[in-house]
Design an enzyme around this catalytic site. Structure first.
Site, PDB file in Angstrom:
ATOM      1  N   GLY A  11       0.836  -1.209   0.000  1.00 12.38           N
ATOM      2  CA  GLY A  11       0.000   0.000   0.000  1.00 12.38           C
ATOM      3  C   GLY A  11       0.868   1.256   0.000  1.00 12.38           C
ATOM      4  O   GLY A  11       1.944   1.251   0.587  1.00 12.38           O
ATOM      5  N   ARG A  73       1.209  -5.406  -5.378  1.00 11.59           N
ATOM      6  CA  ARG A  73       1.448  -6.419  -4.353  1.00 11.59           C
ATOM      7  C   ARG A  73       2.026  -7.685  -4.998  1.00 11.59           C
ATOM      8  O   ARG A  73       1.801  -8.796  -4.527  1.00 11.59           O
ATOM      9  CB  ARG A  73       0.160  -6.701  -3.582  1.00 11.59           C
ATOM     10  N   THR A  74       2.770  -7.518  -6.083  1.00  8.52           N
ATOM     11  CA  THR A  74       3.410  -8.663  -6.771  1.00  8.52           C
ATOM     12  C   THR A  74       4.423  -9.331  -5.848  1.00  8.52           C
ATOM     13  O   THR A  74       5.178  -8.657  -5.155  1.00  8.52           O
ATOM     14  CB  THR A  74       4.135  -8.164  -8.042  1.00  8.52           C
ATOM     15  N   GLY A 104       5.223  -7.167   4.337  1.00 12.96           N
ATOM     16  CA  GLY A 104       5.227  -8.132   3.226  1.00 12.96           C
ATOM     17  C   GLY A 104       6.404  -7.886   2.298  1.00 12.96           C
ATOM     18  O   GLY A 104       7.148  -8.815   1.936  1.00 12.96           O
ATOM     19  N   ASP A 127       0.189   2.507   9.384  1.00  8.49           N
ATOM     20  CA  ASP A 127      -0.303   1.800  10.574  1.00  8.49           C
ATOM     21  C   ASP A 127       0.665   1.870  11.760  1.00  8.49           C
ATOM     22  O   ASP A 127       0.271   1.593  12.884  1.00  8.49           O
ATOM     23  CB  ASP A 127      -0.567   0.323  10.249  1.00  8.49           C
ATOM     24  N   GLU A 221     -10.348   0.184  12.967  1.00 12.23           N
ATOM     25  CA  GLU A 221     -11.093  -0.732  12.097  1.00 12.23           C
ATOM     26  C   GLU A 221     -11.098  -2.190  12.594  1.00 12.23           C
ATOM     27  O   GLU A 221     -12.033  -2.920  12.306  1.00 12.23           O
ATOM     28  CB  GLU A 221     -10.555  -0.659  10.660  1.00 12.23           C
ATOM     29  N   HIS A 271      -9.568   5.470   2.922  1.00  6.85           N
ATOM     30  CA  HIS A 271      -8.297   5.755   2.242  1.00  6.85           C
ATOM     31  C   HIS A 271      -7.911   7.230   2.236  1.00  6.85           C
ATOM     32  O   HIS A 271      -6.779   7.554   1.855  1.00  6.85           O
ATOM     33  CB  HIS A 271      -8.336   5.197   0.814  1.00  6.85           C
ATOM     34  N   ILE A 272      -8.829   8.091   2.648  1.00  7.92           N
ATOM     35  CA  ILE A 272      -8.471   9.513   2.785  1.00  7.92           C
ATOM     36  C   ILE A 272      -7.250   9.643   3.701  1.00  7.92           C
ATOM     37  O   ILE A 272      -6.394  10.498   3.505  1.00  7.92           O
ATOM     38  CB  ILE A 272      -9.682  10.289   3.343  1.00  7.92           C
ATOM     39  N   ARG A 274      -4.743   7.731   3.837  1.00  4.74           N
ATOM     40  CA  ARG A 274      -3.496   7.273   3.205  1.00  4.74           C
ATOM     41  C   ARG A 274      -3.080   8.182   2.058  1.00  4.74           C
ATOM     42  O   ARG A 274      -1.953   8.098   1.567  1.00  4.74           O
ATOM     43  CB  ARG A 274      -3.695   5.848   2.691  1.00  4.74           C
TER      44      ARG A 274
HETATM   45  N1  LIG Z   1       6.119 -13.482   4.024  1.00  3.46           N
HETATM   46  C1  LIG Z   1       6.337 -13.099   2.767  1.00  3.46           C
HETATM   47  N2  LIG Z   1       7.388 -13.590   2.062  1.00  3.46           N
HETATM   48  C2  LIG Z   1       7.610 -13.188   0.812  1.00  3.46           C
HETATM   49  N3  LIG Z   1       6.849 -12.307   0.147  1.00  3.46           N
HETATM   50  C3  LIG Z   1       5.813 -11.781   0.774  1.00  3.46           C
HETATM   51  C4  LIG Z   1       5.499 -12.139   2.129  1.00  3.46           C
HETATM   52  N4  LIG Z   1       4.400 -11.451   2.511  1.00  3.46           N
HETATM   53  C5  LIG Z   1       4.055 -10.695   1.448  1.00  3.46           C
HETATM   54  N5  LIG Z   1       4.899 -10.885   0.420  1.00  3.46           N
HETATM   55  C6  LIG Z   1       4.836 -10.248  -0.898  1.00  3.46           C
HETATM   56  O1  LIG Z   1       5.071  -8.836  -0.745  1.00  3.46           O
HETATM   57  C7  LIG Z   1       3.950  -8.104  -1.269  1.00  3.46           C
HETATM   58  C8  LIG Z   1       3.731  -6.869  -0.455  1.00  3.46           C
HETATM   59  O2  LIG Z   1       3.239  -7.222   0.826  1.00  3.46           O
HETATM   60  P1  LIG Z   1       1.912  -6.536   1.377  1.00  3.46           P
HETATM   61  O3  LIG Z   1       0.861  -6.641   0.323  1.00  3.46           O
HETATM   62  O4  LIG Z   1       1.636  -7.072   2.740  1.00  3.46           O
HETATM   63  O5  LIG Z   1       2.347  -5.015   1.458  1.00  3.46           O
HETATM   64  P2  LIG Z   1       3.319  -4.349   2.494  1.00  3.46           P
HETATM   65  O6  LIG Z   1       4.618  -4.097   1.841  1.00  3.46           O
HETATM   66  O7  LIG Z   1       3.373  -5.164   3.757  1.00  3.46           O
HETATM   67  O8  LIG Z   1       2.569  -2.983   2.731  1.00  3.46           O
HETATM   68  P3  LIG Z   1       1.158  -2.792   3.516  1.00  3.46           P
HETATM   69  O9  LIG Z   1       0.708  -4.135   4.016  1.00  3.46           O
HETATM   70  O10 LIG Z   1       1.509  -1.847   4.607  1.00  3.46           O
HETATM   71  O11 LIG Z   1       0.252  -2.228   2.497  1.00  3.46           O
HETATM   72  C9  LIG Z   1       2.789  -9.090  -1.179  1.00  3.46           C
HETATM   73  O12 LIG Z   1       1.804  -8.797  -2.103  1.00  3.46           O
HETATM   74  C10 LIG Z   1       3.443 -10.420  -1.468  1.00  3.46           C
HETATM   75  O13 LIG Z   1       3.556 -10.619  -2.848  1.00  3.46           O
HETATM   76  O1  LIG Z   2      -5.696  -0.411   0.288  1.00  6.21           O
HETATM   77  P1  LIG Z   2      -6.349  -1.690   0.792  1.00  6.21           P
HETATM   78  O2  LIG Z   2      -5.849  -2.890   0.108  1.00  6.21           O
HETATM   79  O3  LIG Z   2      -7.835  -1.546   0.873  1.00  6.21           O
HETATM   80  O4  LIG Z   2      -5.823  -1.887   2.290  1.00  6.21           O
HETATM   81  C1  LIG Z   2      -6.310  -1.194   3.372  1.00  6.21           C
HETATM   82  C2  LIG Z   2      -5.387  -1.470   4.531  1.00  6.21           C
HETATM   83  O5  LIG Z   2      -4.104  -0.922   4.250  1.00  6.21           O
HETATM   84  C3  LIG Z   2      -3.757   0.013   5.238  1.00  6.21           C
HETATM   85  O6  LIG Z   2      -4.215   1.290   4.811  1.00  6.21           O
HETATM   86  C4  LIG Z   2      -2.266   0.090   5.419  1.00  6.21           C
HETATM   87  O7  LIG Z   2      -1.744  -1.142   5.799  1.00  6.21           O
HETATM   88  C5  LIG Z   2      -4.535  -0.455   6.486  1.00  6.21           C
HETATM   89  O8  LIG Z   2      -4.645   0.555   7.458  1.00  6.21           O
HETATM   90  C6  LIG Z   2      -5.839  -0.898   5.853  1.00  6.21           C
HETATM   91  O9  LIG Z   2      -6.476  -1.903   6.604  1.00  6.21           O
HETATM   92 MG   LIG Z   3       1.489  -5.868   4.604  1.00  7.12          MG
END
Ligand SMILES: Nc1ncnc2c1ncn2[C@@H]1O[C@H](COP(=O)(O)OP(=O)(O)OP(=O)(O)O)[C@@H](O)[C@H]1O
Ligand SMILES: O=P(O)(O)OC[C@H]1O[C@](O)(CO)[C@@H](O)[C@@H]1O
Ligand SMILES: [Mg+2]
Length: 341
Positions: A11, A73-74, A104, A127, A221, A271-272, A274
């Site tokens: 995100g 989120r690839t 992630g 967060d 939430e 999302h406002i 973010r």
């Molecule tokens: N444990 C993991 N090991 C390897 N790759 C991962 C793992 N968890 C997530 N990923 C990959 O990293 C991408 C980004 O992770 P995620 O979607 O949780 O966003 P983030 O970087 O954590 O940001 P946020 O959750 O705050 O939006 C995921 O879509 C997934 O492809």
């Molecule tokens: O943008 P998406 O995929 O709806 O995700 C919303 C989530 O991402 C965040 O904005 C950031 O991790 C959380 O606070 C919320 O739950």
């Molecule tokens: Mg994440």
């Protein structure tokens, strides 16, 4: 010329562009490095979707919301995996990557590092729930936006003698609710770390009303009333199988109106929180993290993440960031709860 690649994944959040600018300026000024950006996170790395990032391309971007590189989120471990990532670095002549993302993204960065790919991480999330850093950039901006919105709810609530509920983001941590609720003088702050009963919430609401106030409730939430267990997530799962949080505010609207008899209105800020410009605090923090990420790369400290410790920026192993969620402590909750009701 030595070169580094930058990507933004997961995100978005206010301050990402300031990290990019800090890294590009610091890298050029201090080390004479060049930079490329990968579009849309790890997708751009796997598909070699690259944009040059000369100094002029980052002019004036610290104040911009979102990410100029785009995000996705690839998962880099799929669709070609480590081999494709290595090939992308080789083709573009890169000594390593700066990955800006949440848990992630940083978990993926760690897995790649374990297989010999050079990555430095920069923690990002509104967060504020990542371990091994005191604050994440984006959090202050989200709290500021939420606070301004809640202040507005308060004036309309007072005019109509209503109870107003503001639902804020934060995933499984109550940081945004705690800080925006405290800043706006909420009569109750409801966070997932500290379940309370509907009776208790009603008591706080009625006590505020009895003192002539328009009751104001800030709910995170993922808050679930005592005894209810799991957070309210009626919108199913996201593409990665995680519950899509959001909606508890509206549920409480009905329940509180019934139990207290006070006309109640709920607003989901969504999302406002973010979007939009980062605060000055986040711009400074993000710029410092960008500068520090380049220094970590220059020192060959791959497999690390830059982080805020007190007022210093330090470098820690990625594994420390991934250990556990940083949630609101009981002490912080109790401190805030003195002001409820
Ligand atoms: N444990 C993991 N090991 C390897 N790759 C991962 C793992 N968890 C997530 N990923 C990959 O990293 C991408 C980004 O992770 P995620 O979607 O949780 O966003 P983030 O970087 O954590 O940001 P946020 O959750 O705050 O939006 C995921 O879509 C997934 O492809
Ligand atoms: O943008 P998406 O995929 O709806 O995700 C919303 C989530 O991402 C965040 O904005 C950031 O991790 C959380 O606070 C919320 O739950
Ligand atoms: Mg994440």
């Amino acid at each position: 010329m030595k070169k580094l690649g930058i990507l933004t994944s997961g995100g978005d959040c206010p301050g990402v562009n300031a990290v990019i600018r800090g890294a590009v300026l610091g890298g050029e000024v201090v080390h004479g490095y060049g930079f490329v950006g990968f579009r849309d996170g790890w997708r751009g790395v796997l598909e070699q979707d690259v944009v040059p990032l000369p100094r002029r391309s980052v002019r004036g971007i610290s104040r911009l919301g979102g990410t100029i590189l785009g995000t996705s989120r690839t998962n880099p471990l799929e669709g070609g995996g480590t081999g494709a990532v290595r090939e992308s670095l080789r083709r573009n002549g890169l000594m390593g990557l700066i990955a800006i993302g949440g848990e992630g993204t940083l978990a993926a960065a760690k897995a790649l590092c374990d297989q010999g790919v050079n990555v430095v991480g920069v923690p990002k999330t509104i967060d504020n729930d990542l371990g091994a850093t005191d604050y994440t950039f984006g959090f202050d901006s989200a709290v500021q936006t939420a606070t301004e919105a809640i202040d507005r709810l308060r004036t309309t609530g007072e005019s109509h003698h209503r109870c107003m509920i503001a639902e804020v983001m934060g995933r499984n941590a109550g940081w945004i609710a705690l800080h925006s609720g405290m800043a706006s003088g909420a009569h109750a702050i409801l966070i997932p770390e500290h379940p309370v009963s509907l009776d208790q919430i009603s008591t706080w609401v009625m006590s505020a009303r009895d003192r002539g106030r328009a009751p104001l409730v800030v709910v995170a939430e993922a808050f679930a009333p005592e005894g209810q267990g799991t957070p309210y997530a009626p919108r199913g799962l996201d593409t990665f199988g995680r519950p899509r949080l959001g909606g508890i505010g509206r549920l409480l609207e009905q329940q509180l109106q019934e139990t207290t008899g006070i006309e109640t209105r709920a607003t989901v800020l969504g999302h406002i929180q973010r979007g939009g410009e980062p605060t000055a605090y986040d711009r400074v923090l993000a710029t410092r993290l960008g500068l520090a990420a380049v220094e970590a790369a220059a020192n060959g400290s791959w497999g690390t993440m830059v982080s805020l410790r007190g007022t210093d920026i330090v470098t820690v192993g990625l594994e420390l960031a991934l250990g556990s969620l940083k949630v609101v402590s009981e002490a912080r909750y109790k401190e805030a709860a003195v002001l409820f009701g």
